[in-house]
Design a protein around this motif. Structure first.
Motif, PDB file in Angstrom:
ATOM      1  N   ALA A   9       1.240  -2.490  -7.421  1.00 49.30           N
ATOM      2  CA  ALA A   9       1.106  -0.922  -7.260  1.00 49.30           C
ATOM      3  C   ALA A   9      -0.687  -0.906  -7.566  1.00 49.30           C
ATOM      4  O   ALA A   9      -1.433  -0.164  -6.944  1.00 49.30           O
ATOM      5  N   VAL A  10      -0.950  -1.381  -8.866  1.00 49.50           N
ATOM      6  CA  VAL A  10      -2.246  -1.296  -9.176  1.00 49.50           C
ATOM      7  C   VAL A  10      -3.351  -2.189  -8.229  1.00 49.50           C
ATOM      8  O   VAL A  10      -4.500  -1.614  -7.806  1.00 49.50           O
ATOM      9  N   PHE A  11      -2.869  -3.497  -7.852  1.00 50.43           N
ATOM     10  CA  PHE A  11      -3.611  -4.251  -6.815  1.00 50.43           C
ATOM     11  C   PHE A  11      -3.843  -3.320  -5.676  1.00 50.43           C
ATOM     12  O   PHE A  11      -5.090  -3.070  -5.207  1.00 50.43           O
ATOM     13  N   PHE A  12      -2.908  -2.697  -5.095  1.00 48.55           N
ATOM     14  CA  PHE A  12      -2.922  -2.271  -3.821  1.00 48.55           C
ATOM     15  C   PHE A  12      -3.749  -0.707  -3.993  1.00 48.55           C
ATOM     16  O   PHE A  12      -4.314  -0.222  -3.032  1.00 48.55           O
ATOM     17  N   ILE A  80      -1.992   6.800  -3.156  1.00 45.18           N
ATOM     18  CA  ILE A  80      -1.166   7.136  -2.077  1.00 45.18           C
ATOM     19  C   ILE A  80      -0.943   5.587  -1.374  1.00 45.18           C
ATOM     20  O   ILE A  80       0.100   4.794  -0.938  1.00 45.18           O
ATOM     21  N   TYR A  81      -2.185   4.790  -1.082  1.00 45.85           N
ATOM     22  CA  TYR A  81      -2.063   3.460  -0.506  1.00 45.85           C
ATOM     23  C   TYR A  81      -1.545   2.503  -1.442  1.00 45.85           C
ATOM     24  O   TYR A  81      -0.696   1.772  -0.957  1.00 45.85           O
ATOM     25  N   GLY A  82      -1.679   2.412  -2.811  1.00 45.00           N
ATOM     26  CA  GLY A  82      -0.839   1.507  -3.613  1.00 45.00           C
ATOM     27  C   GLY A  82       0.579   2.159  -3.586  1.00 45.00           C
ATOM     28  O   GLY A  82       1.347   1.050  -3.416  1.00 45.00           O
ATOM     29  N   ALA A 109       6.409   3.859  -4.321  1.00 46.46           N
ATOM     30  CA  ALA A 109       6.006   5.178  -5.066  1.00 46.46           C
ATOM     31  C   ALA A 109       6.446   5.210  -6.453  1.00 46.46           C
ATOM     32  O   ALA A 109       5.872   5.606  -7.235  1.00 46.46           O
ATOM     33  N   ALA A 110       7.795   4.693  -6.576  1.00 48.31           N
ATOM     34  CA  ALA A 110       8.308   4.597  -7.842  1.00 48.31           C
ATOM     35  C   ALA A 110       7.450   3.549  -8.687  1.00 48.31           C
ATOM     36  O   ALA A 110       7.047   3.770  -9.700  1.00 48.31           O
ATOM     37  N   MET A 111       6.969   2.559  -8.260  1.00 49.75           N
ATOM     38  CA  MET A 111       6.211   1.412  -8.989  1.00 49.75           C
ATOM     39  C   MET A 111       4.795   1.973  -9.399  1.00 49.75           C
ATOM     40  O   MET A 111       4.391   1.764 -10.193  1.00 49.75           O
ATOM     41  N   MET A 112       4.205   2.921  -8.424  1.00 47.67           N
ATOM     42  CA  MET A 112       2.895   3.427  -8.434  1.00 47.67           C
ATOM     43  C   MET A 112       3.254   4.391  -9.930  1.00 47.67           C
ATOM     44  O   MET A 112       2.183   4.347 -10.580  1.00 47.67           O
TER      45      MET A 112
END
Length: 407
Positions: A9-12, A80-82, A109-112
């Motif tokens: 999530a952070v990477f994306f 949002i992209y992540g 979204a849950a991981m973000m």
């Protein structure tokens, strides 16, 4: 410290900055604002906004608009992209319950949300000016994931942000292109005036050289300086901005000063001084930057008018009314200068004495004029500077004494 799915999530999120061209948009917006503020410098100066406040306004636009409002929207877009790509390795993963939310979120979204929560817990990070608060980011990611209205509003908002940046860029380029002819005129005028100043200093040195061959070269350099200042004025004719008007005042004065003190041609100097005074009066005549220049113009015009009145008397004798008006205005400006600076300047008082002595000599008060001029002629004689105002004052006084010989 993050598990793999939260790390994705952070990477994306960071990949989102690249994929959405945020860095390029930042550069375009910064460039556009810089061009627009540059174009606004003259109008702001004309409105009385001081340069230091203009700098603060520019910095405020960078901090609050680019690094604030726009940056937070880009961070939201990257969140949002992540959230949309964090589950790329497990595209069929079912929705994931998130503590504190009434319904499960899509896996990405849950991981973000989990990644933001974990970062907040590990480093105590609650948000920043550029990123916004963590709580707001989590809330927005969750709403975007489950609410079609939020997704539609986000798409429209980001489209508006990017169109706004494009509009700022197009406007900045358009304004800059429109200003190109004026900027070229400013540049050419500046070059002419700079060369004229060098010629002026060289002419002064040659005029005060110790050998005849050197002094014989002075008239040509004075003429070159005069032509340069006159050319600088001509190049700016038709340019209507604050800096052009300010430059026209200074270049007109320099042309008159060169004609009077270098070429010894009061007739050529007079229209330049009159133009400088008229142009200064059209700006802010009380501004500290123009008070001394206007004072100097009144002194020189007063002297020229006294010579004219003496040389061309009417039926009732010489009319020194214009000289007295210039003397009166010069005194008022000297008082204003003292108020602005908190102290009186003896040089201004000495220039007033020079004009008074010129007036006295022109109307026949020879002994009174000669006494004042002899005192003024001594001023600056011990100065070590090549060229300063008091040396020029002393030379003016000596020339006035030459005019009084035999009277």
């Amino acid at each position: 410290a993050l598990p793999e799915d939260e790390l994705l999530a952070v990477f994306f999120h960071e990949a989102g900055h690249a994929k959405k061209h945020h860095l390029q948009l930042f550069i375009v917006l910064f460039f556009s604002l810089s061009l627009l503020f540059y174009a606004a410098t003259g109008p702001l100066q004309a409105l009385g906004v001081p340069p230091w406040l203009q700098v603060l306004m520019h910095l405020a636009a960078i901090w609050f608009l680019i690094l604030g409002w726009v940056s937070r929207r880009f961070e939201r877009e990257s969140d949002i992209y992540g959230s949309e790509h964090a589950a790329v390795l497990d595209p069929d993963a079912p929705p994931t319950p998130v503590p504190g939310l009434p319904r499960p979120l899509p896996r990405g979204a849950a991981m973000m949300v989990a990644a933001l929560e974990r970062i907040r817990a590990i480093v105590g990070y609650s948000g920043s000016h550029r990123h916004g608060s963590v709580e707001d980011r989590i809330t927005y990611v969750a709403h975007h994931a489950i609410d079609p209205g939020t997704r539609l509003a986000h798409t429209r908002a980001m489209r508006g942000v990017k169109l706004g940046i494009l509009l700022a860029f197009v406007t900045a380029i358009g304004v800059t292109l429109l200003r190109v002819p004026d900027e070229v005129a400013h540049a050419e005028s500046h070059v002419l005036a700079s060369n004229a100043l060098r010629d002026y200093e060289a002419a002064w040195d040659l005029d005060h050289a110790r050998t005849v061959p050197e002094t014989e070269q002075a008239p040509a350099r004075w003429r070159s300086a005069y032509d340069g200042f006159a050319g600088a004025v001509k190049r700016l004719e038709g340019v209507d901005d604050f800096w052009a008007r300010a430059s026209l005042v200074q270049h007109s004065f320099n042309a008159g000063d060169t004609a009077l003190h270098g070429m010894r041609d009061p007739k050529a100097a007079r229209p330049w001084f009159e133009a400088a005074l008229r142009r200064a009066d059209e700006m802010d005549p009380q501004a500290e930057s123009w008070v001394r220049l206007r004072f100097a113009v009144h002194i020189e015009l007063g002297r020229i008018k006294a010579w004219d009145a003496e040389a061309n008397p009417g039926e009732n004798g010489p009319d020194f009314g214009e000289t007295l008006e210039h003397l009166k205005d010069a005194r008022s400006l000297a008082q204003l200068d003292a108020q602005q600076r908190g102290r009186a300047d003896t040089l201004l008082d000495e220039r007033l004495r020079l004009l008074q002595a010129t007036y006295d000599g022109a109307r026949g008060e020879y002994s009174l004029a000669r006494r004042a001029l002899e005192q003024l002629a001594q001023i600056g004689s011990k100065s070590g500077d090549k060229h300063n105002a008091r040396k020029e004052l002393a030379e003016d006084a000596r020339r006035e004494l030459e005019r009084l010989k035999g009277r």
